[in-house]
Design a protein around this motif. Structure first.
Motif, PDB file in Angstrom:
ATOM      1  N   TYR A  95       0.831  -1.196   0.000  1.00  0.00           N
ATOM      2  CA  TYR A  95       0.000   0.000   0.000  1.00  0.00           C
ATOM      3  C   TYR A  95       0.869   1.251   0.000  1.00  0.00           C
ATOM      4  O   TYR A  95       1.896   1.301   0.680  1.00  0.00           O
ATOM      5  N   ALA A  96       0.448   2.254  -0.766  1.00  0.00           N
ATOM      6  CA  ALA A  96       1.165   3.535  -0.791  1.00  0.00           C
ATOM      7  C   ALA A  96       0.153   4.648  -0.970  1.00  0.00           C
ATOM      8  O   ALA A  96      -0.802   4.524  -1.747  1.00  0.00           O
ATOM      9  N   GLU A  97       0.344   5.730  -0.220  1.00  0.00           N
ATOM     10  CA  GLU A  97      -0.486   6.915  -0.417  1.00  0.00           C
ATOM     11  C   GLU A  97       0.141   7.726  -1.541  1.00  0.00           C
ATOM     12  O   GLU A  97       1.290   8.159  -1.443  1.00  0.00           O
ATOM     13  N   VAL A  98      -0.610   7.879  -2.618  1.00  0.00           N
ATOM     14  CA  VAL A  98      -0.135   8.606  -3.792  1.00  0.00           C
ATOM     15  C   VAL A  98      -1.220   9.566  -4.240  1.00  0.00           C
ATOM     16  O   VAL A  98      -2.396   9.395  -3.902  1.00  0.00           O
ATOM     17  N   LEU A  99      -0.838  10.591  -5.007  1.00  0.00           N
ATOM     18  CA  LEU A  99      -1.845  11.508  -5.538  1.00  0.00           C
ATOM     19  C   LEU A  99      -2.865  10.717  -6.336  1.00  0.00           C
ATOM     20  O   LEU A  99      -2.512   9.857  -7.143  1.00  0.00           O
ATOM     21  N   ARG A 139      -4.786   1.019  10.466  1.00  0.00           N
ATOM     22  CA  ARG A 139      -4.569   0.481   9.118  1.00  0.00           C
ATOM     23  C   ARG A 139      -5.171  -0.920   9.030  1.00  0.00           C
ATOM     24  O   ARG A 139      -5.099  -1.696   9.985  1.00  0.00           O
ATOM     25  N   ASP A 140      -5.761  -1.201   7.870  1.00  0.00           N
ATOM     26  CA  ASP A 140      -6.307  -2.537   7.654  1.00  0.00           C
ATOM     27  C   ASP A 140      -5.149  -3.490   7.333  1.00  0.00           C
ATOM     28  O   ASP A 140      -3.987  -3.064   7.289  1.00  0.00           O
ATOM     29  N   PRO A 141      -5.417  -4.777   7.114  1.00  0.00           N
ATOM     30  CA  PRO A 141      -4.325  -5.725   6.909  1.00  0.00           C
ATOM     31  C   PRO A 141      -3.398  -5.400   5.732  1.00  0.00           C
ATOM     32  O   PRO A 141      -2.254  -5.842   5.716  1.00  0.00           O
ATOM     33  N   ASP A 142      -3.872  -4.634   4.761  1.00  0.00           N
ATOM     34  CA  ASP A 142      -3.023  -4.266   3.629  1.00  0.00           C
ATOM     35  C   ASP A 142      -2.494  -2.844   3.719  1.00  0.00           C
ATOM     36  O   ASP A 142      -1.868  -2.353   2.786  1.00  0.00           O
ATOM     37  N   GLY A 143      -2.754  -2.154   4.823  1.00  0.00           N
ATOM     38  CA  GLY A 143      -2.175  -0.832   5.034  1.00  0.00           C
ATOM     39  C   GLY A 143      -3.080   0.350   4.754  1.00  0.00           C
ATOM     40  O   GLY A 143      -2.679   1.485   4.996  1.00  0.00           O
ATOM     41  N   ALA A 144      -4.278   0.115   4.240  1.00  0.00           N
ATOM     42  CA  ALA A 144      -5.194   1.242   3.994  1.00  0.00           C
ATOM     43  C   ALA A 144      -5.563   1.883   5.329  1.00  0.00           C
ATOM     44  O   ALA A 144      -5.860   1.184   6.298  1.00  0.00           O
ATOM     45  N   ARG A 145      -5.549   3.213   5.374  1.00  0.00           N
ATOM     46  CA  ARG A 145      -5.883   3.933   6.607  1.00  0.00           C
ATOM     47  C   ARG A 145      -7.403   4.048   6.712  1.00  0.00           C
ATOM     48  O   ARG A 145      -8.076   4.523   5.799  1.00  0.00           O
TER      49      ARG A 145
END
Length: 162
Positions: A95-99, A139-145
């Motif tokens: 998971y990555a926070e991107v525009l 964060r969920d198991p895959d990293g989503a906030r």
């Protein structure tokens, strides 16, 4: 990190607010049908959202756009759904926070349920951060906030946002 001029930003925010804010306006939409996120493990995701958060799994089907992928849905109340896809074989990165990507998903829950869900997160070893006495972020198991917010729909921290 680039230096920012907070005064200029606030001036621009005021300009946009004056030009476009329409409180009480009528939308052309009926509401959010579902938000779809990605997951790396269907069962782990189902167990987290259903067992830790209490969101019932309502349907699971094959993804019509990608053979072998699963599309599944959770009831998050008020006729809204949270959906997921897995994409086996695509080797998606972490998971990555991107525009253009997800920053966080805020889900409204009743205040007493909010307390129960905080306890469930702690019981299941999920790290979380509490903010303002009505929000908990994790964060969920895959990293989503994800944010669980005890404010009613249409309100946030004492502000009417709808």
């Amino acid at each position: 990190m680039t230096d920012i001029d907070l005064s200029t930003i606030e001036t621009e925010r005021d300009r946009i607010r004056s030009a476009y804010l329409k409180p009480g306006g009528t939308s052309t939409a009926r509401g959010l049908h579902h938000t779809a996120l990605l997951c790396s493990d269907v069962e782990r995701t189902v167990r987290f959202y259903q067992e830790v958060l209490g969101f019932p799994l309502t349907e699971m089907v094959g993804n019509r756009d990608y053979a072998g992928s699963t599309h599944f849905f959770f009831d998050i109340g008020n006729g809204n759904l949270l959906a997921f896809f897995d994409f086996p074989g695509l080797d998606l990165g972490p998971y990555a926070e991107v525009l253009g990507g997800l920053h966080h998903l805020a889900i409204s829950v009743e205040p007493e349920r909010w307390e129960e869900l905080k306890a469930s997160l702690a019981e299941h070893g999920v790290e979380f951060q509490e903010e303002s006495g009505t929000s908990v972020y994790f964060r969920d198991p895959d990293g989503a906030r994800i944010e669980l917010i005890a404010d009613p729909l249409g309100e946030m921290y004492g502000l009417k946002v709808l």
